[in-house]
Design a protein around this motif. Structure first.
Motif, mmCIF file in Angstrom:
data_model
loop_
_atom_site.group_PDB
_atom_site.id
_atom_site.type_symbol
_atom_site.label_atom_id
_atom_site.label_comp_id
_atom_site.label_asym_id
_atom_site.label_seq_id
_atom_site.Cartn_x
_atom_site.Cartn_y
_atom_site.Cartn_z
ATOM 1 N N LEU A 22 -1.841 0.731 13.289
ATOM 2 C CA LEU A 22 -3.087 -0.010 13.474
ATOM 3 C C LEU A 22 -3.855 0.024 12.173
ATOM 4 O O LEU A 22 -4.059 1.104 11.586
ATOM 5 C CB LEU A 22 -3.946 0.598 14.578
ATOM 6 C CG LEU A 22 -3.612 0.258 16.040
ATOM 7 C CD1 LEU A 22 -2.304 0.911 16.464
ATOM 8 C CD2 LEU A 22 -4.746 0.704 16.959
ATOM 9 N N ASP A 23 -4.306 -1.146 11.707
ATOM 10 C CA ASP A 23 -5.001 -1.220 10.434
ATOM 11 C C ASP A 23 -6.030 -2.346 10.480
ATOM 12 O O ASP A 23 -5.823 -3.421 9.939
ATOM 13 C CB ASP A 23 -3.994 -1.453 9.301
ATOM 14 C CG ASP A 23 -4.647 -1.359 7.925
ATOM 15 O OD1 ASP A 23 -5.801 -0.924 7.856
ATOM 16 O OD2 ASP A 23 -3.981 -1.722 6.937
ATOM 17 N N VAL B 71 -2.907 5.366 12.629
ATOM 18 C CA VAL B 71 -4.121 4.664 13.056
ATOM 19 C C VAL B 71 -5.114 4.725 11.901
ATOM 20 O O VAL B 71 -5.739 5.749 11.653
ATOM 21 C CB VAL B 71 -4.719 5.294 14.324
ATOM 22 C CG1 VAL B 71 -5.910 4.475 14.812
ATOM 23 C CG2 VAL B 71 -3.672 5.414 15.423
ATOM 24 N N MET B 72 -5.253 3.620 11.192
ATOM 25 C CA MET B 72 -6.162 3.540 10.055
ATOM 26 C C MET B 72 -7.414 2.733 10.380
ATOM 27 O O MET B 72 -8.276 2.528 9.528
ATOM 28 C CB MET B 72 -5.435 2.931 8.855
ATOM 29 C CG MET B 72 -4.233 3.743 8.416
ATOM 30 S SD MET B 72 -3.301 3.009 7.038
ATOM 31 C CE MET B 72 -4.496 3.150 5.715
ATOM 32 N N GLY B 73 -7.501 2.262 11.611
ATOM 33 C CA GLY B 73 -8.653 1.514 12.082
ATOM 34 C C GLY B 73 -8.428 1.128 13.523
ATOM 35 O O GLY B 73 -7.302 1.136 14.027
ATOM 36 N N GLY B 74 -9.492 0.809 14.247
ATOM 37 C CA GLY B 74 -9.348 0.421 15.647
ATOM 38 C C GLY B 74 -9.119 1.610 16.563
ATOM 39 O O GLY B 74 -9.365 2.764 16.207
ATOM 40 N N VAL C 189 -4.156 9.910 11.951
ATOM 41 C CA VAL C 189 -5.382 9.162 12.239
ATOM 42 C C VAL C 189 -6.312 9.329 11.050
ATOM 43 O O VAL C 189 -6.702 10.450 10.711
ATOM 44 C CB VAL C 189 -6.069 9.656 13.524
ATOM 45 C CG1 VAL C 189 -7.297 8.806 13.828
ATOM 46 C CG2 VAL C 189 -5.111 9.658 14.700
ATOM 47 N N GLY D 238 -10.179 5.167 12.081
ATOM 48 C CA GLY D 238 -9.339 5.049 13.268
ATOM 49 C C GLY D 238 -9.649 6.067 14.341
ATOM 50 O O GLY D 238 -10.158 7.161 14.069
ATOM 51 N N ARG D 239 -9.313 5.706 15.592
ATOM 52 C CA ARG D 239 -9.489 6.598 16.737
ATOM 53 C C ARG D 239 -8.244 6.529 17.616
ATOM 54 O O ARG D 239 -7.643 5.457 17.769
ATOM 55 C CB ARG D 239 -10.710 6.186 17.559
ATOM 56 C CG ARG D 239 -12.051 6.325 16.831
ATOM 57 C CD ARG D 239 -13.160 5.625 17.596
ATOM 58 N NE ARG D 239 -12.956 4.174 17.605
ATOM 59 C CZ ARG D 239 -13.289 3.380 18.605
ATOM 60 N NH1 ARG D 239 -13.837 3.881 19.710
ATOM 61 N NH2 ARG D 239 -13.082 2.078 18.531
ATOM 62 N N ALA E 26 -12.796 9.513 11.626
ATOM 63 C CA ALA E 26 -11.487 9.616 12.283
ATOM 64 C C ALA E 26 -11.592 10.550 13.482
ATOM 65 O O ALA E 26 -12.205 11.624 13.393
ATOM 66 C CB ALA E 26 -10.440 10.125 11.308
#
Length: 372
Positions: free
Chosen positions: A108-109, A132-135, A162, A166-167, A190
């Motif tokens: 996720l980015d 997970v780098m965003g969202g 993460v 990200g979350r 994060a």
């Protein structure tokens, strides 16, 4: 390319395959519209498996009974929009065709990216199994395993990574046989939430021969754990560092090993560099060197209803084996703590400004290191 309302529906995973042989293509399946779906098929080829680009929150995809394997770059990449799915296997993900990049299982980015999956296996990724780098990522009933590190980034190989902003919320997951860290949380904003999870058998970085922590949180990242087991990890079961914070309850940390290269360390829980940690109902069994270490000024640790048992000396020099150490100006509060079958000390408080309050603390069966 799937536009609004389009469904790819195969006969079954073994009979229907969509593959890309074009190394210049960025994905085998690209989503550009809302209410799309893929079902009952295998996705393979020389590009990213499924790509949902940053086309805004209106784009959406539902996946069911999907195998993504032997693709390049990522099995599933989401930069925006919403993805849901169940019964998904993502495996054997390679780096891009030049072999100099990541091969994420799920990536996720983007701030508007949202992924919610159940009954998922992510196996054999390259660099990070889940990134997970965003969202927001939500996984339920998942296995994330056998992630290898990158030649150009030997400190990778994470099961779950993460990073800010990200979350991730993971429930009923097994994170097993990865490298460097089973879970890594880094950066202000994060956040990782683990419930009913097992993090096990994390190995040291393949080329560095170091680390292998079950969970590492640093640089103001945050995590919350409930009913989590961390076992047979290396260097430390959990490390909370550099302003990060952790809240954990009903936690079991056992059999922490030293780093493969140095033969040093192996703490059950390490808190340092201004980090904060709260632990309620915890059991730490058979770590190395120290059960819990709380180090440096500005670091705070609070524990309630915790047992530390059978701490072992580190293999490199036979040193350590203590229960709980506070030092270098750290601050702590301990309530209903049991420390037993340790070496050197049960509770050690040292250094200017180090302050610890205690209530109902029991220490027993303390031996000298040479008796190990």
């Amino acid at each position: 390319v799937l536009e609004r309302g389009v469904t790819l529906w195969g006969a079954c995973v073994s009979e229907t395959t969509i593959a890309s042989t074009d190394t210049t293509s960025r994905s085998t399946v690209e989503i550009v519209g809302a209410e799309t779906s893929v079902r009952n098929l295998r996705i393979s080829g020389a590009a990213v498996g499924i790509w949902l680009g940053d086309t805004g929150p209106a784009s959406s995809l539902h996946m069911e009974n999907i195998l993504v394997d032997s693709v390049h770059g990522a099995g599933l990449r989401v930069e925006g929009g919403r993805v849901t799915g169940t019964s998904i296997v993502i495996r054997d993900i390679r780096g891009p065709s030049d072999d100099r990049g990541y091969g994420f299982g799920v990536h996720l980015d983007g701030p508007s990216a949202g992924v919610s999956l159940s009954r998922v296996v992510v196996d054999g990724s390259h660099g990070s199994g889940v990134s997970v780098m965003g969202g927001l990522l939500e996984l339920i009933d998942a296995v994330i395993s056998d992630t290898t590190s990158l030649e150009q980034n030997p400190g990778s190989g994470f099961g779950v990574s993460v990073s800010s902003p990200g979350r991730a919320r993971l429930t009923r997951v097994v994170i097993d046989d990865n490298h460097t860290a089973g879970c890594l949380v880094s950066g202000d904003g994060a956040f990782l939430e683990l419930e009913d999870a097992l993090v096990s058998d994390t190995r040291s970085s393949e080329s560095l021969e170091d680390f292998g922590r079950g969970l590492e949180i640093h640089d103001f990242g945050q995590a919350r754990l409930e009913r989590v087991i961390l076992q047979r990890n290396r260097r430390s079961g959990i490390a909370v560092l550099s302003g990060a914070s952790l809240s954990a309850s009903d936690l079991l940390v056992r059999d922490v090993f030293e780093s493969e290269g140095s033969g040093k360390y192996g703490s059950g829980l390490l808190v340092g560099s201004g980090a904060r940690c709260e632990l309620t109902r915890g059991l730490l069994v058979a770590p190395r060197r120290r059960g819990i270490a709380v180090l440096s000024e500005g670091t705070r640790f609070e524990a309630e209803d915790v047992t530390i048992r059978a701490v072992r000396v580190q293999g490199s020099d036979g040193r350590g084996g203590g229960g709980v150490e506070f030092s270098q100006g750290s601050i702590g509060a301990l309530s209903r703590l049991l420390v037993e079958s340790v070496f050197e000390y049960g509770l050690l408080v040292s250094g200017t400004g180090t302050t610890v309050s205690t209530e109902d603390v029991v220490v027993r069966d303390v031996a000298q290191p040479w008796m190990a």
